[in-house]
Design an enzyme around this catalytic site. Sequence first.
Site, PDB file in Angstrom:
ATOM      1  N   ASP A   1      -6.324 -26.929  36.776  1.00 22.78           N
ATOM      2  CA  ASP A   1      -7.485 -27.079  35.907  1.00 22.78           C
ATOM      3  C   ASP A   1      -8.023 -28.503  35.908  1.00 22.78           C
ATOM      4  O   ASP A   1      -9.231 -28.713  36.067  1.00 22.78           O
ATOM      5  CB  ASP A   1      -7.115 -26.650  34.486  1.00 22.78           C
TER       6      ASP A   1
ATOM      7  N   ALA B   1     -11.486 -24.937  32.507  1.00 28.21           N
ATOM      8  CA  ALA B   1     -11.674 -24.164  33.741  1.00 28.21           C
ATOM      9  C   ALA B   1     -10.772 -22.941  33.737  1.00 28.21           C
ATOM     10  O   ALA B   1     -11.187 -21.840  34.110  1.00 28.21           O
ATOM     11  CB  ALA B   1     -11.396 -25.031  34.968  1.00 28.21           C
ATOM     12  N   ASP B   2      -9.531 -23.113  33.304  1.00 25.79           N
ATOM     13  CA  ASP B   2      -8.615 -21.978  33.173  1.00 25.79           C
ATOM     14  C   ASP B   2      -9.142 -20.963  32.170  1.00 25.79           C
ATOM     15  O   ASP B   2      -9.175 -19.757  32.426  1.00 25.79           O
ATOM     16  CB  ASP B   2      -7.232 -22.457  32.714  1.00 25.79           C
ATOM     17  N   LEU B   3      -9.523 -21.440  30.996  1.00 19.22           N
ATOM     18  CA  LEU B   3      -9.938 -20.541  29.923  1.00 19.22           C
ATOM     19  C   LEU B   3     -11.215 -19.786  30.284  1.00 19.22           C
ATOM     20  O   LEU B   3     -11.317 -18.569  30.061  1.00 19.22           O
ATOM     21  CB  LEU B   3     -10.134 -21.325  28.623  1.00 19.22           C
TER      22      LEU B   3
ATOM     23  N   GLY C   1     -10.450 -17.153  32.778  1.00 21.83           N
ATOM     24  CA  GLY C   1      -9.880 -15.987  32.102  1.00 21.83           C
ATOM     25  C   GLY C   1     -10.956 -15.136  31.446  1.00 21.83           C
ATOM     26  O   GLY C   1     -10.891 -13.900  31.474  1.00 21.83           O
TER      27      GLY C   1
END
Length: 413
Positions: A153, A185-187, A190
């Site tokens: 991320d 970026a991860d969230l 998702g």
Amino acid sequence: MRSTELPKTALGHIRVLDLTRVLAGPWCAQNLADLGAEVIKVERPGSGDDTRSWGPPYLKDQDGQATSEAAYYLTANRGKLAITVDIATPEGQQIIRDLAAKSDVVLENYKVGQLKKYGLDYESLKQIKPDLVYCSITGFGQDGPYAHRAGYDFIVQGMGGFMSLTGERDDLPGGGPQKAGVAIADLMTGMYASIAVLAALNHRERTGEGQYIDMALLDVQVAMLANMNMNFLTTGQSPKRWGNAHANIVPYQTFATADGHIIVAAGNDSQYRKFVTIGGKPELADDERFATNPARVRHRDILVPVLADMVRTKTKQEWITALEEAGVPCGPINQLHEVFDDPQVKARNMEINMPHPAAGEVKLVASPMRLSETPVQYQNPPPMLGQHTAQTLASVLGYSEQQITALSGQGII
């Protein structure tokens, strides 16, 4: 699909096989679980999801002692059933294939090509489950020159342009690029993955076709820059960092008060006049250098330090009370203890409590999704490592107690 009687939920008929770990994939899977899907989280025997050990802090048991469950892990694993399977073994691979055959969705975030050597890639699994929805989440996608790189991320925030827009101006103290306080970026990956899975399920319901979903953190980071992307594409000029200020409006930024910080968003001259009048500086609204927004933008370096000194004369709450009463857009910069004590956050029930096998009870953050007819269901707390292995293999695959015991003895589960 599941045939057991379930509460009225949007996805109560869906089973998800979750082969992901860390954040982007688990965040997607938790969204699906909150919407009613049965999510089976598969982890490595002995160690499990990397985030189980990403602490301190760790969840405390009923005696106040730290458990093995890191707070980070608790973030993204509510509502799931947890099993452990060693997918590097032929027996473990068969378990995954058997579970995939009885699932609607497979989520995975292994490196590109890694699951193919185990026969657990989309092309292999769709042979046994043609209508399978299979979602791969990687740093850079399944093709392109970076496809085989590991994706993190923090690195993606930099590569995708976010950090060029975030942080204080270079010419001010503390200036320079800055990452977000959470793994955006991860969230966001998702979240996009959740939408893509729901779209694929809807397509399957209409056509009977499964499909493959290729999600990449870098793609998402680029896409989410929204108006900043368009500012660049329409002008050819890369936007600059403005910290907590605004390029085109003054004052539209943070200020330090006598005991904290506030945001003032004076979007027009009338609001600005009310702001400085409340601060005991009405002459700042009559000064030709500051009377209009274009003038304030031109003279921000003179005006803002004067406003900063003015704001420091009152407390955060004194400013909020006075500005709200006058109709000047404003808000506090809350620490998390203030967030969860905020009456609006409390009224929306954003903190929930669930029973937990080790802690007795665990505090979690509620889903923000509010559906009138198929409300979110908090089915299970974040599970302990391997908590549901025997139960799942018996109920979903029909394994006998003897088979389960043998697999456990071999370290396969």
